[in-house]
Design an enzyme around this catalytic site. Structure first.
Site, PDB file in Angstrom:
ATOM      1  N   ASP A  97       0.806  -0.832  -0.015  1.00  0.00           N
ATOM      2  CA  ASP A  97       0.024   0.244   0.445  1.00  0.00           C
ATOM      3  C   ASP A  97       0.727   1.263  -0.057  1.00  0.00           C
ATOM      4  O   ASP A  97       2.569   1.625  -0.088  1.00  0.00           O
ATOM      5  CB  ASP A  97      -0.833   0.101   1.614  1.00  0.00           C
ATOM      6  CG  ASP A  97      -2.189  -0.928   1.104  1.00  0.00           C
ATOM      7  OD1 ASP A  97      -1.826  -2.031   0.488  1.00  0.00           O
ATOM      8  OD2 ASP A  97      -2.705  -1.463   1.580  1.00  0.00           O
ATOM      9  N   HIS A 147      -5.889   3.047  -4.371  1.00  0.00           N
ATOM     10  CA  HIS A 147      -6.038   3.392  -2.817  1.00  0.00           C
ATOM     11  C   HIS A 147      -6.405   4.654  -2.258  1.00  0.00           C
ATOM     12  O   HIS A 147      -6.504   5.452  -1.094  1.00  0.00           O
ATOM     13  CB  HIS A 147      -4.274   2.956  -1.904  1.00  0.00           C
ATOM     14  CG  HIS A 147      -3.976   2.806  -0.553  1.00  0.00           C
ATOM     15  ND1 HIS A 147      -5.207   1.533   0.829  1.00  0.00           N
ATOM     16  CD2 HIS A 147      -3.509   3.475  -0.187  1.00  0.00           C
ATOM     17  CE1 HIS A 147      -4.755   1.531   1.367  1.00  0.00           C
ATOM     18  NE2 HIS A 147      -3.792   2.936   1.606  1.00  0.00           N
ATOM     19  N   HIS A 252       3.706  -2.434   3.223  1.00  0.00           N
ATOM     20  CA  HIS A 252       3.528  -0.918   2.216  1.00  0.00           C
ATOM     21  C   HIS A 252       4.565  -0.561   1.840  1.00  0.00           C
ATOM     22  O   HIS A 252       5.837  -0.997   2.624  1.00  0.00           O
ATOM     23  CB  HIS A 252       3.422  -0.064   3.769  1.00  0.00           C
ATOM     24  CG  HIS A 252       2.011   0.277   4.307  1.00  0.00           C
ATOM     25  ND1 HIS A 252       1.990  -0.374   5.518  1.00  0.00           N
ATOM     26  CD2 HIS A 252       1.342   0.952   4.459  1.00  0.00           C
ATOM     27  CE1 HIS A 252       0.911  -1.226   5.538  1.00  0.00           C
ATOM     28  NE2 HIS A 252       0.469   0.351   5.158  1.00  0.00           N
TER      29      HIS A 252
END
Ligand SMILES: [Zn+2]
Length: 288
Positions: A97, A147, A252
């Site tokens: 992400d 996102h 991430h």
């Protein structure tokens, strides 16, 4: 005598042919009746017990049921995506992400070195700022996901339209860079407890499929190598408690994660795991 016999012979012949015709007709009718018998026997006990007037409908529905099962079987055997989720519990889905970032290239280098594909849930402004990284990850076979735009919990979830609006904007930006209109999304901080029913409906109506995760690496908290044993421990627990669920790992696109990604992949491979990307045909993992 000659006269009588002459008259008698044709009469006998006609009678004989009539008898043969009748026998053949009987045999034919018997044959037709007999043809239906194996069909009856082929159905199960339930069908045998139903009244004959009901039989036709039951047999048709049973046949249809049988065919639909076979179609499903064929689907699962031939659909590689279903295989990824159903066949093996040794498949993990790495998801990154918040990217792309200034260090996406290093992350992609690690993935490339191990021939591992991952899924990226990216922010619109980051896509604009790191277009070459987005193009590269797309070209190298990774999955493109969205996102949103702000990553601000108050802005993203502010009303029923805001999540879909942010995803549409990020979708447009991603498409301008790659030509791909991704429908795969992950909402910032996950759907629970933030995403409301109406927000889910609006995302759905806009064609988006939202994905949460089943394993949280906690890389956002650790910011060091600790996320690697964290993932391995959670996987071990997961194998015991929910072996049938897809292993979607939240990570991430950040330097501390990239630094230890090589170590994570090596250890996952040593434990027999293979890697796949999520896609639009898979039933999404969604928290409840
Ligand atoms: Zn995020």
């Amino acid at each position: 005598m000659k006269k009588v016999s002459k008259k008698k012979t044709p009469y006998n012949t006609i009678l004989l042919s009539k008898v043969i015709g009748l026998v053949l007709l009987t045999l034919f009718l018997f044959f037709i009746w007999d043809m239906s018998k194996p069909h009856l026997q082929a159905t199960n006990g339930q069908a045998k017990n139903v009244a004959s007037s009901d039989f036709r409908d039951t047999s048709i529905s049973l046949k249809a049921k049988d065919q639909s099962t076979r179609t499903l079987d064929t689907h699962f055997k031939t659909n590689p995506n279903q295989q990824a989720t159903n066949k093996t519990n040794k498949t993990v889905f790495l998801t990154f992400d918040d990217g792309p970032s200034a260090t996406s290239n290093q992350l992609l280098n690690v993935l490339k070195a191990h021939h591992v594909k991952a899924t990226f849930f990216m922010l619109g402004p980051q896509i604009q700022a790191h277009q070459s990284a987005v193009k590269r990850l797309y070209q190298e076979g990774h999955q493109l996901g969205l996102h949103g735009m702000t990553h601000d919990i108050n802005l993203f979830y502010q009303n029923s339209e805001s999540p879909a609006n942010e995803m549409r904007e990020a979708q447009r930006i991603l498409a301008s860079v790659t030509g791909v209109y991704s429908r795969l999304v992950r909402t910032p901080f996950g759907s629970v407890p933030n995403l409301t029913y109406h927000q889910k409906v609006r995302l759905n109506q806009n064609g988006f499929i939202y994905w949460d995760w089943t394993i949280d690496s906690l890389d956002w908290r650790y910011k060091n190598s600790q996320y690697v044993p964290e993932v391995l421990n959670q996987l071990q627990m997961f194998e015991k408690n929910k072996p049938w669920e897809p292993k979607v790992i939240l990570m991430h696109d950040q330097p501390s994660t990239t630094n230890y990604l090589d170590s994570l992949i090596i250890q996952l491979k040593a434990r027999g795991y293979t890697f796949a990307v999520i896609n639009e045909t898979m039933p999404p993992v969604q928290h409840e």
